[in-house]
Design a protein around this motif. Structure first.
Motif, PDB file in Angstrom:
ATOM      1  N   LEU A  73      11.173 -37.703 -10.879  1.00 20.25           N
ATOM      2  CA  LEU A  73      10.198 -37.194 -11.836  1.00 20.25           C
ATOM      3  C   LEU A  73       9.840 -35.739 -11.534  1.00 20.25           C
ATOM      4  N   ILE A  74       9.664 -35.430 -10.260  1.00 19.77           N
ATOM      5  CA  ILE A  74       9.364 -34.046  -9.877  1.00 19.77           C
ATOM      6  C   ILE A  74      10.514 -33.127 -10.257  1.00 19.77           C
ATOM      7  N   ASP A  75      11.753 -33.589 -10.027  1.00 22.09           N
ATOM      8  CA  ASP A  75      12.915 -32.774 -10.399  1.00 22.09           C
ATOM      9  C   ASP A  75      12.963 -32.539 -11.911  1.00 22.09           C
ATOM     10  N   ARG A  76      12.655 -33.562 -12.706  1.00 19.56           N
ATOM     11  CA  ARG A  76      12.655 -33.402 -14.160  1.00 19.56           C
ATOM     12  C   ARG A  76      11.588 -32.408 -14.598  1.00 19.56           C
ATOM     13  N   ILE A  77      10.413 -32.494 -13.967  1.00 19.09           N
ATOM     14  CA  ILE A  77       9.337 -31.553 -14.301  1.00 19.09           C
ATOM     15  C   ILE A  77       9.777 -30.119 -13.990  1.00 19.09           C
ATOM     16  N   ASP A  78      10.401 -29.922 -12.838  1.00 19.71           N
ATOM     17  CA  ASP A  78      10.870 -28.580 -12.478  1.00 19.71           C
ATOM     18  C   ASP A  78      11.935 -28.086 -13.466  1.00 19.71           C
ATOM     19  N   GLN A  79      12.843 -28.975 -13.859  1.00 19.97           N
ATOM     20  CA  GLN A  79      13.892 -28.586 -14.802  1.00 19.97           C
ATOM     21  C   GLN A  79      13.307 -28.220 -16.165  1.00 19.97           C
ATOM     22  N   GLU A  80      12.377 -29.038 -16.645  1.00 16.83           N
ATOM     23  CA  GLU A  80      11.781 -28.755 -17.946  1.00 16.83           C
ATOM     24  C   GLU A  80      10.948 -27.475 -17.902  1.00 16.83           C
ATOM     25  N   THR A  81      10.271 -27.236 -16.779  1.00 17.61           N
ATOM     26  CA  THR A  81       9.503 -25.996 -16.643  1.00 17.61           C
ATOM     27  C   THR A  81      10.416 -24.786 -16.693  1.00 17.61           C
ATOM     28  N   GLU A  82      11.547 -24.862 -15.997  1.00 15.55           N
ATOM     29  CA  GLU A  82      12.507 -23.770 -16.045  1.00 15.55           C
ATOM     30  C   GLU A  82      13.058 -23.579 -17.460  1.00 15.55           C
ATOM     31  N   ALA A  83      13.293 -24.694 -18.171  1.00  9.99           N
ATOM     32  CA  ALA A  83      13.792 -24.590 -19.547  1.00  9.99           C
ATOM     33  C   ALA A  83      12.761 -23.916 -20.449  1.00  9.99           C
ATOM     34  N   VAL A  84      11.478 -24.270 -20.275  1.00 13.42           N
ATOM     35  CA  VAL A  84      10.420 -23.637 -21.069  1.00 13.42           C
ATOM     36  C   VAL A  84      10.341 -22.147 -20.762  1.00 13.42           C
ATOM     37  N   ASP A  85      10.465 -21.794 -19.487  1.00 15.31           N
ATOM     38  CA  ASP A  85      10.429 -20.372 -19.115  1.00 15.31           C
ATOM     39  C   ASP A  85      11.586 -19.608 -19.757  1.00 15.31           C
ATOM     40  N   ARG A  86      12.773 -20.227 -19.766  1.00  8.16           N
ATOM     41  CA  ARG A  86      13.916 -19.570 -20.405  1.00  8.16           C
ATOM     42  C   ARG A  86      13.689 -19.395 -21.907  1.00  8.16           C
ATOM     43  N   LEU A  87      13.130 -20.422 -22.543  1.00  6.91           N
ATOM     44  CA  LEU A  87      12.858 -20.323 -23.971  1.00  6.91           C
ATOM     45  C   LEU A  87      11.821 -19.243 -24.272  1.00  6.91           C
ATOM     46  N   GLU A  88      10.802 -19.151 -23.435  1.00  8.00           N
ATOM     47  CA  GLU A  88       9.792 -18.109 -23.639  1.00  8.00           C
ATOM     48  C   GLU A  88      10.398 -16.716 -23.480  1.00  8.00           C
ATOM     49  N   ASP A  89      11.273 -16.564 -22.499  1.00  7.74           N
ATOM     50  CA  ASP A  89      11.957 -15.274 -22.343  1.00  7.74           C
ATOM     51  C   ASP A  89      12.820 -14.972 -23.565  1.00  7.74           C
ATOM     52  N   SER A  90      13.499 -15.995 -24.074  1.00  2.64           N
ATOM     53  CA  SER A  90      14.326 -15.805 -25.261  1.00  2.64           C
ATOM     54  C   SER A  90      13.472 -15.428 -26.469  1.00  2.64           C
ATOM     55  N   ILE A  91      12.297 -16.073 -26.594  1.00  5.98           N
ATOM     56  CA  ILE A  91      11.395 -15.749 -27.698  1.00  5.98           C
ATOM     57  C   ILE A  91      10.930 -14.303 -27.609  1.00  5.98           C
ATOM     58  N   ASP A  92      10.570 -13.863 -26.395  1.00  7.64           N
ATOM     59  CA  ASP A  92      10.139 -12.470 -26.218  1.00  7.64           C
ATOM     60  C   ASP A  92      11.258 -11.500 -26.599  1.00  7.64           C
ATOM     61  N   GLU A  93      12.499 -11.815 -26.201  1.00  9.93           N
ATOM     62  CA  GLU A  93      13.620 -10.949 -26.550  1.00  9.93           C
ATOM     63  C   GLU A  93      13.846 -10.909 -28.063  1.00  9.93           C
TER      64      GLU A  93
END
Length: 277
Positions: A73-93
């Motif tokens: 569960l902790i690994d999934r949370i970390d993966q999803e957090t990283e995915a959200v961060d990537r999406l936010e960076d993509s949105i900013d770009e």
């Protein structure tokens, strides 16, 4: 001393002592006497020990499984957090790319007037001479008196700045010749909305807190004079006189307004020349 000696010699109440002696004489006290009773006691003890043993074994077996599930569960949370961060960076770009394309489109289609179009639409940051108007709640927000300056708008007798007040302030500045307006750093456009949510004022769904600092770019001296003599400026003055709302306006040599976070065209249609279909 005799009382203490008596208590020490007879620590057990006589009634309890007699009852215990009677039970011993009748054979009711102590361990079970019959074989069936002894077997029942032994079976109960064995069953209790078995339950405790099984429970301990199950807990020991389940512990690694729970730890594994927790780690997954902790690994999934970390993966999803990283995915959200990537999406936010993509949105900013993408937002930055859209802003560049908007400015290019304004320049290509607007010719020499593209800068003015960008300023009026709020798509670009702007600075220049203008006015600074600060509107704040009354020190005592329950004061009121005299004629009700807001009776026609359905406001209660209070010294708190309302969304309708800020709407009139902004509209008055536009009508007085302002070229660009912002409230607390929030750039206003033709599509901006000033609304209320309880006691809070929202500008484009973003909550603002008093004092409300309104910056307007334009001919500072004329803009200030025209606004104060306009119906909306007189309305603001009435709020100050009747409700204690605090206001201060000053002419500034250079005020800076950011670009609007986004400029959305909701409807559009091509312009055709007359005589063509």
């Amino acid at each position: 001393m005799s009382l203490i000696t008596n208590v020490m010699d007879h620590s057990l109440d006589d009634g309890y002592a007699e009852t215990a002696a009677r039970r011993r004489a009748d054979g009711d006290g102590g361990m079970p006497k019959t074989l069936r009773a002894k077997l029942g006691l032994a079976g109960g003890l064995v069953l209790a020990a078995l339950i405790v043993t099984v429970g301990a074994a199950q807990a020991r077996v389940a512990a690694p499984v729970v730890a594994k599930e927790r780690g997954e569960l902790i690994d999934r949370i970390d993966q999803e957090t990283e995915a959200v961060d990537r999406l936010e960076d993509s949105i900013d770009e993408l937002r930055a790319d859209v802003s560049v394309r908007q400015r290019d489109a304004l320049r290509d289609s607007g010719g020499d007037g593209s800068t003015l179009v960008g300023i009026l639409s709020g798509a670009v940051a702007v600075h220049g001479p203008g006015v600074r108007l600060v509107v704040n709640d009354a020190k005592d927000t329950s004061v009121g008196g005299g004629s009700d300056a807001r009776s026609t708008s359905g406001f209660s007798d209070t010294g708190r700045v309302r969304d309708r007040d800020m709407q009139r302030v902004v509209n008055g500045l536009w009508e007085s010749g302002a070229e660009a307006v912002s409230i607390n750093g929030q750039r206003l456009t033709a599509l901006s909305a000033i609304r209320a949510a309880g006691d809070a004022i929202l500008v484009d769904n973003r909550p603002l807190v008093p004092p409300y600092t309104v910056l307007a770019v334009g001919d500072g001296g004329k803009l200030s004079e025209r606004f104060q003599n306009s119906a909306d400026g007189l309305y603001l003055h009435a709020l100050q006189e009747n409700y204690g709302i605090r206001t201060a306006i000053s002419v500034e040599d250079d005020v800076r307004l950011p670009a609007a976070p986004r400029v959305i065209v909701r409807t559009a249609q091509p312009i055709t020349e007359k005589g063509t279909s």
